[in-house]
Design a protein around this motif. Sequence first.
Motif, PDB file in Angstrom:
ATOM      1  N   ARG A   1      15.994  -4.465 -64.184  1.00  9.56           N
ATOM      2  CA  ARG A   1      15.168  -3.816 -65.085  1.00  9.56           C
ATOM      3  C   ARG A   1      15.261  -2.305 -64.788  1.00  9.56           C
ATOM      4  NH1 ARG A   1      11.119  -8.714 -64.427  1.00  9.56           N
ATOM      5  NH2 ARG A   1      11.862 -10.029 -66.270  1.00  9.56           N
ATOM      6  N   ARG A   2      15.271  -2.222 -63.332  1.00 12.00           N
ATOM      7  CA  ARG A   2      15.168  -0.611 -62.873  1.00 12.00           C
ATOM      8  C   ARG A   2      16.524   0.107 -63.521  1.00 12.00           C
ATOM      9  NH1 ARG A   2      11.393   1.111 -59.066  1.00 12.00           N
ATOM     10  NH2 ARG A   2      11.477  -0.951 -58.144  1.00 12.00           N
ATOM     11  N   LEU A   3      17.432  -0.239 -63.567  1.00 12.21           N
ATOM     12  CA  LEU A   3      18.795   0.238 -63.773  1.00 12.21           C
ATOM     13  C   LEU A   3      18.700   0.427 -65.366  1.00 12.21           C
ATOM     14  CD1 LEU A   3      21.526  -1.542 -61.887  1.00 12.21           C
ATOM     15  CD2 LEU A   3      20.575   0.858 -61.422  1.00 12.21           C
ATOM     16  N   ALA A   4      18.331  -0.741 -66.132  1.00 13.86           N
ATOM     17  CA  ALA A   4      18.154  -0.490 -67.468  1.00 13.86           C
ATOM     18  C   ALA A   4      17.258   0.844 -68.147  1.00 13.86           C
ATOM     19  CB  ALA A   4      17.559  -1.707 -68.020  1.00 13.86           C
ATOM     20  N   THR A   5      16.028   0.622 -67.365  1.00 13.04           N
ATOM     21  CA  THR A   5      15.247   1.870 -67.634  1.00 13.04           C
ATOM     22  C   THR A   5      15.718   3.214 -67.364  1.00 13.04           C
ATOM     23  OG1 THR A   5      13.277   0.417 -67.132  1.00 13.04           O
ATOM     24  CG2 THR A   5      12.899   2.761 -67.125  1.00 13.04           C
ATOM     25  N   ALA A   6      16.543   3.551 -65.958  1.00 19.17           N
ATOM     26  CA  ALA A   6      17.129   4.698 -65.442  1.00 19.17           C
ATOM     27  C   ALA A   6      17.929   5.160 -66.444  1.00 19.17           C
ATOM     28  CB  ALA A   6      17.277   4.594 -64.149  1.00 19.17           C
ATOM     29  N   ASN A   7      19.155   3.845 -66.598  1.00 12.80           N
ATOM     30  CA  ASN A   7      20.475   4.277 -67.246  1.00 12.80           C
ATOM     31  C   ASN A   7      20.241   4.454 -68.938  1.00 12.80           C
ATOM     32  OD1 ASN A   7      20.986   4.392 -64.559  1.00 12.80           O
ATOM     33  ND2 ASN A   7      22.326   2.738 -64.976  1.00 12.80           N
ATOM     34  N   LEU A   8      18.748   4.187 -69.212  1.00 16.08           N
ATOM     35  CA  LEU A   8      18.673   3.850 -70.719  1.00 16.08           C
ATOM     36  C   LEU A   8      19.662   2.987 -71.519  1.00 16.08           C
ATOM     37  CD1 LEU A   8      18.217   7.618 -71.518  1.00 16.08           C
ATOM     38  CD2 LEU A   8      16.434   5.727 -71.433  1.00 16.08           C
ATOM     39  N   GLY A   9      19.742   1.789 -70.781  1.00 16.52           N
ATOM     40  CA  GLY A   9      20.734   0.585 -71.290  1.00 16.52           C
ATOM     41  C   GLY A   9      20.104  -0.154 -72.272  1.00 16.52           C
ATOM     42  N   ASP A  10      20.656  -0.415 -73.391  1.00 19.53           N
ATOM     43  CA  ASP A  10      19.709  -1.386 -74.249  1.00 19.53           C
ATOM     44  C   ASP A  10      20.001  -2.719 -73.820  1.00 19.53           C
ATOM     45  OD1 ASP A  10      19.291  -2.986 -76.539  1.00 19.53           O
ATOM     46  OD2 ASP A  10      20.438  -1.877 -77.959  1.00 19.53           O
ATOM     47  N   PRO A  11      18.875  -3.281 -73.448  1.00 19.32           N
ATOM     48  CA  PRO A  11      18.890  -4.560 -72.855  1.00 19.32           C
ATOM     49  C   PRO A  11      19.663  -5.760 -73.670  1.00 19.32           C
ATOM     50  CG  PRO A  11      16.750  -4.108 -73.334  1.00 19.32           C
ATOM     51  CD  PRO A  11      17.592  -2.933 -73.812  1.00 19.32           C
ATOM     52  N   ASP A  12      19.580  -5.610 -74.886  1.00 13.19           N
ATOM     53  CA  ASP A  12      20.057  -6.576 -76.051  1.00 13.19           C
ATOM     54  C   ASP A  12      20.792  -5.957 -77.123  1.00 13.19           C
ATOM     55  OD1 ASP A  12      20.486  -9.361 -76.851  1.00 13.19           O
ATOM     56  OD2 ASP A  12      18.928  -8.914 -78.358  1.00 13.19           O
ATOM     57  N   PRO A  13      21.914  -5.238 -76.706  1.00 15.00           N
ATOM     58  CA  PRO A  13      22.888  -4.506 -78.045  1.00 15.00           C
ATOM     59  C   PRO A  13      23.289  -5.465 -78.925  1.00 15.00           C
ATOM     60  CG  PRO A  13      24.117  -4.698 -75.954  1.00 15.00           C
ATOM     61  CD  PRO A  13      22.774  -5.359 -75.903  1.00 15.00           C
ATOM     62  N   PRO A  14      23.616  -4.891 -80.288  1.00 12.31           N
ATOM     63  CA  PRO A  14      24.184  -5.681 -81.252  1.00 12.31           C
ATOM     64  C   PRO A  14      25.599  -6.478 -80.716  1.00 12.31           C
ATOM     65  CG  PRO A  14      23.517  -3.415 -82.138  1.00 12.31           C
ATOM     66  CD  PRO A  14      23.512  -3.329 -80.838  1.00 12.31           C
ATOM     67  N   ALA A  15      25.506  -7.561 -81.395  1.00  8.73           N
ATOM     68  CA  ALA A  15      26.677  -8.402 -80.741  1.00  8.73           C
ATOM     69  C   ALA A  15      27.819  -7.990 -80.987  1.00  8.73           C
ATOM     70  CB  ALA A  15      26.541  -9.964 -81.490  1.00  8.73           C
ATOM     71  N   ALA A  16      28.330  -7.381 -82.130  1.00 10.60           N
ATOM     72  CA  ALA A  16      29.720  -6.820 -82.426  1.00 10.60           C
ATOM     73  C   ALA A  16      29.946  -5.657 -81.465  1.00 10.60           C
ATOM     74  CB  ALA A  16      29.674  -6.469 -83.817  1.00 10.60           C
ATOM     75  N   TRP A  17      28.939  -4.884 -81.372  1.00  7.83           N
ATOM     76  CA  TRP A  17      28.964  -3.622 -80.428  1.00  7.83           C
ATOM     77  C   TRP A  17      29.472  -4.152 -79.094  1.00  7.83           C
ATOM     78  CZ3 TRP A  17      29.300   1.660 -80.985  1.00  7.83           C
ATOM     79  CH2 TRP A  17      29.245   2.349 -79.919  1.00  7.83           C
ATOM     80  N   HIS A  18      28.687  -5.056 -78.557  1.00  9.40           N
ATOM     81  CA  HIS A  18      28.880  -5.570 -77.268  1.00  9.40           C
ATOM     82  C   HIS A  18      30.096  -6.415 -77.025  1.00  9.40           C
ATOM     83  CE1 HIS A  18      27.423  -6.750 -73.278  1.00  9.40           C
ATOM     84  NE2 HIS A  18      27.571  -8.047 -73.528  1.00  9.40           N
TER      85      HIS A  18
ATOM     86  N   ASP B   1      15.749 -13.187 -72.933  1.00 10.41           N
ATOM     87  CA  ASP B   1      14.484 -12.597 -73.515  1.00 10.41           C
ATOM     88  C   ASP B   1      15.146 -10.902 -73.886  1.00 10.41           C
ATOM     89  OD1 ASP B   1      12.477 -11.187 -74.365  1.00 10.41           O
ATOM     90  OD2 ASP B   1      11.701 -10.838 -72.288  1.00 10.41           O
ATOM     91  N   PRO B   2      15.314 -10.832 -75.116  1.00 10.14           N
ATOM     92  CA  PRO B   2      16.090  -9.756 -75.881  1.00 10.14           C
ATOM     93  C   PRO B   2      15.115  -8.130 -75.383  1.00 10.14           C
ATOM     94  CG  PRO B   2      15.534 -11.136 -77.709  1.00 10.14           C
ATOM     95  CD  PRO B   2      14.835 -11.774 -76.537  1.00 10.14           C
ATOM     96  N   ALA B   3      14.120  -8.490 -74.932  1.00 10.24           N
ATOM     97  CA  ALA B   3      13.316  -7.266 -74.218  1.00 10.24           C
ATOM     98  C   ALA B   3      13.569  -7.227 -72.884  1.00 10.24           C
ATOM     99  CB  ALA B   3      11.825  -7.185 -74.436  1.00 10.24           C
ATOM    100  N   ALA B   4      14.293  -8.239 -72.035  1.00  8.21           N
ATOM    101  CA  ALA B   4      14.324  -8.143 -70.795  1.00  8.21           C
ATOM    102  C   ALA B   4      13.351  -7.708 -70.085  1.00  8.21           C
ATOM    103  CB  ALA B   4      15.418  -7.394 -70.371  1.00  8.21           C
ATOM    104  N   GLY B   5      12.033  -7.829 -70.489  1.00  9.44           N
ATOM    105  CA  GLY B   5      10.881  -7.756 -69.734  1.00  9.44           C
ATOM    106  C   GLY B   5      10.542  -6.302 -69.527  1.00  9.44           C
ATOM    107  N   LEU B   6      11.247  -5.419 -70.225  1.00 13.34           N
ATOM    108  CA  LEU B   6      10.947  -4.024 -70.091  1.00 13.34           C
ATOM    109  C   LEU B   6       9.576  -3.852 -70.971  1.00 13.34           C
ATOM    110  CD1 LEU B   6      14.348  -2.379 -70.797  1.00 13.34           C
ATOM    111  CD2 LEU B   6      13.164  -3.125 -68.845  1.00 13.34           C
ATOM    112  N   ALA B   7       8.737  -2.831 -70.757  1.00 11.33           N
ATOM    113  CA  ALA B   7       7.691  -2.448 -71.468  1.00 11.33           C
ATOM    114  C   ALA B   7       8.159  -1.730 -72.895  1.00 11.33           C
ATOM    115  CB  ALA B   7       6.836  -1.354 -70.868  1.00 11.33           C
ATOM    116  N   PRO B   8       7.315  -1.760 -73.901  1.00 10.24           N
ATOM    117  CA  PRO B   8       7.701  -1.619 -75.290  1.00 10.24           C
ATOM    118  C   PRO B   8       8.108  -0.226 -75.288  1.00 10.24           C
ATOM    119  CG  PRO B   8       5.574  -2.800 -75.292  1.00 10.24           C
ATOM    120  CD  PRO B   8       5.971  -2.642 -73.873  1.00 10.24           C
ATOM    121  N   ALA B   9       7.564   0.884 -74.518  1.00  7.92           N
ATOM    122  CA  ALA B   9       7.915   2.175 -74.538  1.00  7.92           C
ATOM    123  C   ALA B   9       9.530   2.372 -73.662  1.00  7.92           C
ATOM    124  CB  ALA B   9       6.843   3.129 -73.722  1.00  7.92           C
TER     125      ALA B   9
END
Length: 427
Positions: A384-401, A47-55
């Motif tokens: 999910r908590r790590l992504a929120t706290a660390n401000l990690g993009d759950p689905d970054p651009p493929a080339a960047w990743h 899931d590109p959003a990884a279950g994170l809230a829109p905000a």
Amino acid sequence: MDGGGRAGARAALLTAAVLGIALVVVIVVRTPWEVLPEPPGGHTAPDPAAGLAPAQLDRAEAFAAALRPASLLSMALGLAVSAVLGLTRLGGRLVHAVAAPLGGRWFVQVLVGVPALVVVGRLATLPVSAYAETVRRRYGLSTRGWGLWLRDVAVSVAISAALTAVVVLVVLWLVRRAPRTWWAWAGGAAAALVVIGSFLYPVVIEPAFNSFEPLPAGELRTDLLALADENGTPVQDVLVSDASRRTTALNAYVSGFGSTRRIVLYDTVLAELPEEEIESIVAHELGHVATDDVLTGTLMGALGAGAATALAGWLLTRRALLRRAGAESPGDPRVVPLLLFLVAVGGLVSTPVQNLVSRQIEERADLHALDLTRDPEAFTAMQRRLATANLGDPDPPAAWHWFFGSHPTTAQRIAMAEDWRRLERSR
């Protein structure tokens, strides 16, 4: 170049090729390419959003959008400065000039020239680093004042300059003592340095940036020590790092070998995560220990260092390259900026390969965490908590990743946890 010199150059190139092939073999054999079997019905689509809230998602994407250009600019600036210093006579003149007041002997040129080159390179990227720190502070990820930030930069530069100067000094000493076979001796020394560094890093480098205190006796400490025992990799201690002096990010890791092995928790983890999620993070890190990932990485690093040194031995027989740098021979201190440029290019070229291997190894450690804790809910909530706290993009651009991503994305990790759950239900 005389006959002996040509033979030495050919031997260096052949050695680089053999060690390079050995490195490829180790990568192919030791990298876990297929971590989890396909569950009934196929793998879960991330899931590109990884279950994170829109905000939360908008905030992570805005942070990444602000920081990625700075990362690219810093990389480009660092490489450009290194190229100017290494592929022109400017770098050699700098090395000679800073050593002249101290007598200018070859070893003095190395010992003061290398720090000068490191400082110049760091000063070129310092404004970009300051901008990136401003972004991290704006988003609440950095808690450092500018004084501590400058102190961290200074300590990092000092350590890098000192270690690089010592390595380069040994290399040039070998060149001057054994001009035809120096690369073989230097390659062995470089490989040994990688191994030694893996053992010394937790007790020498880590304390330069953080203070560590034992986790007080209690249920969490007992459970983490028991988890390590169950994993078959007992640890000597559970420490808490004062990471909150610098960041709000969440992290934990296991470092050291044998008598120096310890679990390290950021103090932010203790403040933000429930115990079951802390255990999930630690179980992941214990997975690296159980599968000897540090030793594998050390072996890969040693082979890579040996191959790179042999390749440098061949490149430094190219008279045109030496003339471009203003050096008369590989033992001339004016060759130092060229050596540092070659190292920078090698690091850049190897980055996507290193990250490809790292992503697979991290995925295996995720699987180990799930197998050890049997708690996919805690694993998913923790991601999910790590992504929120660390401000990690759950689905970054493929080339960047592909180039920069050292771990699977949050979306991929959560999808794997669901695959694990489905496989367990089907058994």
